[in-house]
Write a protein that holds these residues in place. Sequence first.
Motif, PDB file in Angstrom:
ATOM      1  N   VAL A  96     -10.387  21.823   4.177  1.00 43.18           N
ATOM      2  CA  VAL A  96     -11.826  21.547   4.138  1.00 43.18           C
ATOM      3  C   VAL A  96     -12.065  20.167   3.532  1.00 43.18           C
ATOM      4  O   VAL A  96     -11.197  19.581   2.913  1.00 43.18           O
ATOM      5  CB  VAL A  96     -12.618  22.606   3.326  1.00 43.18           C
ATOM      6  CG1 VAL A  96     -12.447  23.995   3.900  1.00 43.18           C
ATOM      7  CG2 VAL A  96     -12.236  22.582   1.866  1.00 43.18           C
ATOM      8  N   GLU A  97     -13.259  19.673   3.743  1.00 45.00           N
ATOM      9  CA  GLU A  97     -13.740  18.446   3.114  1.00 45.00           C
ATOM     10  C   GLU A  97     -14.735  18.874   2.043  1.00 45.00           C
ATOM     11  O   GLU A  97     -14.968  20.065   1.831  1.00 45.00           O
ATOM     12  CB  GLU A  97     -14.447  17.562   4.152  1.00 45.00           C
ATOM     13  CG  GLU A  97     -13.515  16.896   5.129  1.00 45.00           C
ATOM     14  CD  GLU A  97     -13.020  15.547   4.649  1.00 45.00           C
ATOM     15  OE1 GLU A  97     -13.641  14.937   3.758  1.00 45.00           O
ATOM     16  OE2 GLU A  97     -12.004  15.083   5.199  1.00 45.00           O
ATOM     17  N   VAL A  98     -15.345  17.909   1.389  1.00 37.56           N
ATOM     18  CA  VAL A  98     -16.382  18.198   0.399  1.00 37.56           C
ATOM     19  C   VAL A  98     -17.555  17.266   0.641  1.00 37.56           C
ATOM     20  O   VAL A  98     -17.404  16.203   1.233  1.00 37.56           O
ATOM     21  CB  VAL A  98     -15.856  18.032  -1.055  1.00 37.56           C
ATOM     22  CG1 VAL A  98     -14.765  19.039  -1.360  1.00 37.56           C
ATOM     23  CG2 VAL A  98     -15.379  16.615  -1.311  1.00 37.56           C
ATOM     24  N   ARG A 133     -17.893  28.372  -4.775  1.00 34.14           N
ATOM     25  CA  ARG A 133     -18.929  27.778  -3.924  1.00 34.14           C
ATOM     26  C   ARG A 133     -19.305  26.361  -4.312  1.00 34.14           C
ATOM     27  O   ARG A 133     -19.750  25.599  -3.455  1.00 34.14           O
ATOM     28  CB  ARG A 133     -20.171  28.648  -3.938  1.00 34.14           C
ATOM     29  CG  ARG A 133     -19.919  29.996  -3.321  1.00 34.14           C
ATOM     30  CD  ARG A 133     -21.206  30.770  -3.164  1.00 34.14           C
ATOM     31  NE  ARG A 133     -20.884  32.093  -2.662  1.00 34.14           N
ATOM     32  CZ  ARG A 133     -21.277  33.210  -3.213  1.00 34.14           C
ATOM     33  NH1 ARG A 133     -22.041  33.172  -4.290  1.00 34.14           N
ATOM     34  NH2 ARG A 133     -20.928  34.357  -2.698  1.00 34.14           N
ATOM     35  N   ILE A 134     -19.191  26.023  -5.576  1.00 33.48           N
ATOM     36  CA  ILE A 134     -19.514  24.664  -6.008  1.00 33.48           C
ATOM     37  C   ILE A 134     -18.426  24.131  -6.932  1.00 33.48           C
ATOM     38  O   ILE A 134     -17.718  24.896  -7.590  1.00 33.48           O
ATOM     39  CB  ILE A 134     -20.891  24.553  -6.702  1.00 33.48           C
ATOM     40  CG1 ILE A 134     -20.907  25.317  -8.030  1.00 33.48           C
ATOM     41  CG2 ILE A 134     -22.014  24.993  -5.787  1.00 33.48           C
ATOM     42  CD1 ILE A 134     -22.114  25.001  -8.896  1.00 33.48           C
ATOM     43  N   ILE A 135     -18.335  22.823  -6.946  1.00 35.86           N
ATOM     44  CA  ILE A 135     -17.406  22.123  -7.825  1.00 35.86           C
ATOM     45  C   ILE A 135     -18.243  21.109  -8.602  1.00 35.86           C
ATOM     46  O   ILE A 135     -18.992  20.332  -8.008  1.00 35.86           O
ATOM     47  CB  ILE A 135     -16.298  21.413  -7.024  1.00 35.86           C
ATOM     48  CG1 ILE A 135     -15.523  22.422  -6.158  1.00 35.86           C
ATOM     49  CG2 ILE A 135     -15.349  20.659  -7.963  1.00 35.86           C
ATOM     50  CD1 ILE A 135     -14.631  21.777  -5.106  1.00 35.86           C
ATOM     51  N   VAL A 136     -18.138  21.136  -9.911  1.00 35.40           N
ATOM     52  CA  VAL A 136     -18.873  20.193 -10.754  1.00 35.40           C
ATOM     53  C   VAL A 136     -17.898  19.127 -11.234  1.00 35.40           C
ATOM     54  O   VAL A 136     -16.818  19.449 -11.731  1.00 35.40           O
ATOM     55  CB  VAL A 136     -19.547  20.900 -11.948  1.00 35.40           C
ATOM     56  CG1 VAL A 136     -20.245  19.892 -12.860  1.00 35.40           C
ATOM     57  CG2 VAL A 136     -20.537  21.956 -11.449  1.00 35.40           C
ATOM     58  N   THR A 137     -18.292  17.884 -11.045  1.00 36.20           N
ATOM     59  CA  THR A 137     -17.446  16.769 -11.451  1.00 36.20           C
ATOM     60  C   THR A 137     -18.223  15.806 -12.347  1.00 36.20           C
ATOM     61  O   THR A 137     -19.449  15.871 -12.435  1.00 36.20           O
ATOM     62  CB  THR A 137     -16.935  15.959 -10.240  1.00 36.20           C
ATOM     63  OG1 THR A 137     -18.027  15.247  -9.662  1.00 36.20           O
ATOM     64  CG2 THR A 137     -16.276  16.849  -9.209  1.00 36.20           C
ATOM     65  N   THR A 138     -17.494  14.909 -12.941  1.00 37.45           N
ATOM     66  CA  THR A 138     -18.081  13.788 -13.662  1.00 37.45           C
ATOM     67  C   THR A 138     -17.293  12.549 -13.261  1.00 37.45           C
ATOM     68  O   THR A 138     -16.127  12.650 -12.856  1.00 37.45           O
ATOM     69  CB  THR A 138     -18.046  14.000 -15.193  1.00 37.45           C
ATOM     70  OG1 THR A 138     -18.783  12.972 -15.831  1.00 37.45           O
ATOM     71  CG2 THR A 138     -16.648  14.036 -15.734  1.00 37.45           C
ATOM     72  N   PRO A 143     -17.692  22.572  -0.859  1.00 35.46           N
ATOM     73  CA  PRO A 143     -16.727  22.473   0.243  1.00 35.46           C
ATOM     74  C   PRO A 143     -17.450  22.659   1.574  1.00 35.46           C
ATOM     75  O   PRO A 143     -18.370  23.473   1.678  1.00 35.46           O
ATOM     76  CB  PRO A 143     -15.760  23.634  -0.017  1.00 35.46           C
ATOM     77  CG  PRO A 143     -15.962  23.996  -1.459  1.00 35.46           C
ATOM     78  CD  PRO A 143     -17.404  23.696  -1.748  1.00 35.46           C
ATOM     79  N   VAL A 144     -17.043  21.896   2.593  1.00 37.66           N
ATOM     80  CA  VAL A 144     -17.629  21.983   3.939  1.00 37.66           C
ATOM     81  C   VAL A 144     -16.494  21.965   4.964  1.00 37.66           C
ATOM     82  O   VAL A 144     -15.415  21.466   4.672  1.00 37.66           O
ATOM     83  CB  VAL A 144     -18.614  20.822   4.217  1.00 37.66           C
ATOM     84  CG1 VAL A 144     -19.822  20.892   3.302  1.00 37.66           C
ATOM     85  CG2 VAL A 144     -17.930  19.479   4.112  1.00 37.66           C
TER      86      VAL A 144
END
Length: 157
Positions: A91-93, A123-128, A152-153
């Motif tokens: 998958v991509e994001v 379902r979600i990824i949190v980044t900084t 993710p998509v």
Amino acid sequence: MPTPSANHHPKPGTGLSAARDAAVRTSFARQGLMHHWGASLTALEHGAAEVRLPHSERVTQQQGSFHGGAMGALADIAGGYAAMTVAPEGVEVTTVEYKINFLAACAGGELVARGRVIRAGKRIIVTTADVFHRDADGHETHCATMQQTIVPVPKTY
């Protein structure tokens, strides 16, 4: 802020499979804006990515400093590719939202954006991502910081 549990906080430096590394690098190579600006993906680890952008007239505002849009785009890319290192295979994001604080105006040299995953959920990824200006002597100045939500998509290419 409490430290996230080990189950949801990938440790940078734990390595990537050759397939995951190749998938992220292939995706980055398809980034037309990054290519146009001369940016490069300079480091990639599980849960972390680093992207560099040299100073040029393509990325400046009217006073000659790096444009805030360039800093934001670079932070977005660094955080996004950090997220892709922990996303499911194949998958991509994509970014759902981000919030950025600009801390300093900088010209010349290059920008270095370092993204890292804060939490990787289903379902979600949190980044900084932190953006630094590196001058000709190698001195770094913190010029922006961002927090981002990624999903993710399906990969469509």
